[in-house]
Design a protein around this motif. Sequence first.
Motif, PDB file in Angstrom:
ATOM      1  N   LEU A   4     114.816  26.191  57.359  1.00  0.00           N
ATOM      2  CA  LEU A   4     114.443  27.474  57.954  1.00  0.00           C
ATOM      3  C   LEU A   4     115.483  28.533  57.631  1.00  0.00           C
ATOM      4  N   SER A   5     116.757  28.188  57.707  1.00  0.00           N
ATOM      5  CA  SER A   5     117.821  29.143  57.410  1.00  0.00           C
ATOM      6  C   SER A   5     117.782  29.580  55.955  1.00  0.00           C
ATOM      7  N   LEU A   6     117.454  28.649  55.062  1.00  0.00           N
ATOM      8  CA  LEU A   6     117.459  28.950  53.636  1.00  0.00           C
ATOM      9  C   LEU A   6     116.229  29.732  53.191  1.00  0.00           C
ATOM     10  N   HIS A   7     115.055  29.339  53.692  1.00  0.00           N
ATOM     11  CA  HIS A   7     113.799  29.908  53.191  1.00  0.00           C
ATOM     12  C   HIS A   7     113.092  30.820  54.188  1.00  0.00           C
ATOM     13  N   ASP A   8     113.558  30.882  55.426  1.00  0.00           N
ATOM     14  CA  ASP A   8     112.924  31.629  56.521  1.00  0.00           C
ATOM     15  C   ASP A   8     111.658  30.956  57.052  1.00  0.00           C
ATOM     16  N   TYR A   9     111.293  29.790  56.510  1.00  0.00           N
ATOM     17  CA  TYR A   9     110.162  29.029  57.038  1.00  0.00           C
ATOM     18  C   TYR A   9     110.434  27.546  56.812  1.00  0.00           C
ATOM     19  N   VAL A  10     109.726  26.710  57.544  1.00  0.00           N
ATOM     20  CA  VAL A  10     109.800  25.266  57.345  1.00  0.00           C
ATOM     21  C   VAL A  10     108.432  24.667  57.669  1.00  0.00           C
ATOM     22  N   ILE A  11     108.035  23.643  56.922  1.00  0.00           N
ATOM     23  CA  ILE A  11     106.768  22.940  57.128  1.00  0.00           C
ATOM     24  C   ILE A  11     107.090  21.487  57.461  1.00  0.00           C
ATOM     25  N   ILE A  12     106.580  21.008  58.584  1.00  0.00           N
ATOM     26  CA  ILE A  12     106.862  19.649  59.042  1.00  0.00           C
ATOM     27  C   ILE A  12     105.543  18.921  59.266  1.00  0.00           C
ATOM     28  N   ASP A  13     105.293  17.889  58.493  1.00  0.00           N
ATOM     29  CA  ASP A  13     104.081  17.091  58.678  1.00  0.00           C
ATOM     30  C   ASP A  13     104.272  16.075  59.800  1.00  0.00           C
ATOM     31  N   ASN A  14     103.161  15.699  60.431  1.00  0.00           N
ATOM     32  CA  ASN A  14     103.169  14.727  61.537  1.00  0.00           C
ATOM     33  C   ASN A  14     104.110  15.149  62.656  1.00  0.00           C
ATOM     34  N   PHE A  15     104.078  16.436  62.977  1.00  0.00           N
ATOM     35  CA  PHE A  15     104.950  16.975  64.017  1.00  0.00           C
ATOM     36  C   PHE A  15     104.568  16.434  65.390  1.00  0.00           C
ATOM     37  N   LEU A  16     103.279  16.216  65.605  1.00  0.00           N
ATOM     38  CA  LEU A  16     102.802  15.639  66.862  1.00  0.00           C
ATOM     39  C   LEU A  16     102.532  14.155  66.677  1.00  0.00           C
ATOM     40  N   ASP A  17     102.993  13.344  67.630  1.00  0.00           N
ATOM     41  CA  ASP A  17     102.617  11.934  67.615  1.00  0.00           C
ATOM     42  C   ASP A  17     101.153  11.812  68.048  1.00  0.00           C
ATOM     43  N   ALA A  18     100.602  10.618  67.907  1.00  0.00           N
ATOM     44  CA  ALA A  18      99.170  10.412  68.168  1.00  0.00           C
ATOM     45  C   ALA A  18      98.789  10.778  69.594  1.00  0.00           C
ATOM     46  N   VAL A 151      99.662  27.235  52.644  1.00  0.00           N
ATOM     47  CA  VAL A 151      99.914  26.088  53.517  1.00  0.00           C
ATOM     48  C   VAL A 151      98.573  25.583  54.034  1.00  0.00           C
ATOM     49  N   GLU A 152      98.231  24.365  53.674  1.00  0.00           N
ATOM     50  CA  GLU A 152      96.961  23.787  54.106  1.00  0.00           C
ATOM     51  C   GLU A 152      97.053  23.402  55.588  1.00  0.00           C
ATOM     52  N   PRO A 153      96.013  23.711  56.371  1.00  0.00           N
ATOM     53  CA  PRO A 153      96.042  23.451  57.820  1.00  0.00           C
ATOM     54  C   PRO A 153      95.712  21.998  58.174  1.00  0.00           C
ATOM     55  N   ILE A 154      96.581  21.110  57.720  1.00  0.00           N
ATOM     56  CA  ILE A 154      96.365  19.673  57.896  1.00  0.00           C
ATOM     57  C   ILE A 154      96.725  19.250  59.319  1.00  0.00           C
ATOM     58  N   GLU A 155      95.935  18.354  59.877  1.00  0.00           N
ATOM     59  CA  GLU A 155      96.116  17.861  61.238  1.00  0.00           C
ATOM     60  C   GLU A 155      97.561  17.418  61.493  1.00  0.00           C
ATOM     61  N   ALA A 156      98.134  17.906  62.612  1.00  0.00           N
ATOM     62  CA  ALA A 156      99.480  17.571  63.092  1.00  0.00           C
ATOM     63  C   ALA A 156     100.594  18.221  62.278  1.00  0.00           C
ATOM     64  N   ARG A 157     100.274  19.045  61.294  1.00  0.00           N
ATOM     65  CA  ARG A 157     101.293  19.775  60.528  1.00  0.00           C
ATOM     66  C   ARG A 157     101.786  20.963  61.352  1.00  0.00           C
ATOM     67  N   CYS A 158     103.084  21.198  61.317  1.00  0.00           N
ATOM     68  CA  CYS A 158     103.686  22.339  62.006  1.00  0.00           C
ATOM     69  C   CYS A 158     104.346  23.258  60.979  1.00  0.00           C
ATOM     70  N   VAL A 159     104.105  24.543  61.136  1.00  0.00           N
ATOM     71  CA  VAL A 159     104.781  25.559  60.330  1.00  0.00           C
ATOM     72  C   VAL A 159     105.576  26.430  61.289  1.00  0.00           C
TER      73      VAL A 159
END
Length: 196
Positions: A4-18, A151-159
């Motif tokens: 986030l500091s380097l690019h001003d954004y971050v993408i995290i897959d599987n951010f939510l557990d089941a 950024v594809e809106p894939i289930e449980a992905r966090c931007v």
Amino acid sequence: MDALSLHDYVIIDNFLDAGRLHTVQSFFQSHLDVFTKAGIGALGDHTIRKDIRGDFTYWLDRQRDTELQDIWSLIDETIYIYNRYCYLGLSGYEFHLAHYPKGGHYDKHLDQFNNRNNRTISMVIYLNKHWQQGDGGEMEIFLSNGSSLLVEPIEARCVMFKSGTVPHAVLASHKPRYSLTGWLLQQPSALGQFLG
């Protein structure tokens, strides 16, 4: 934090557990009938502009929406981590559920109001089951070098991205698109820093 500091954004897959994912998806579906048309601007500047924005929202309230306790705890943890490692001084948040029906979109914008600038980090968690290429609804992030990232809106992905400096858009959705969207604030939303 480094990304986030380097690019001003971050993408995290599987951010939510089941468990958390199921909780918020079930809550979303059970409240779809009370969503309202989203507008632009805050307070007296709030207007409905279908040409700019085509989604429907349900604003969340921690005291009322107690079924989402695990989500509130995750938001608390996220704020704690940002404050510990980035010294952002975050002290509040505002979140809603967002439903983009078929054809819904949101033109290029910043997540900041004209009359207050307290939104610091934007946070979008996608809730779309079985999303496939061609379904639309991608977030387009406009980069400082003039290019853009889809950024594809894939289930449980966090931007997550810096609210006041990262222009972005939501491309037209070709089927219903769902997300939990919010902002981590430097001051509570009712006390935003007003710009003169």
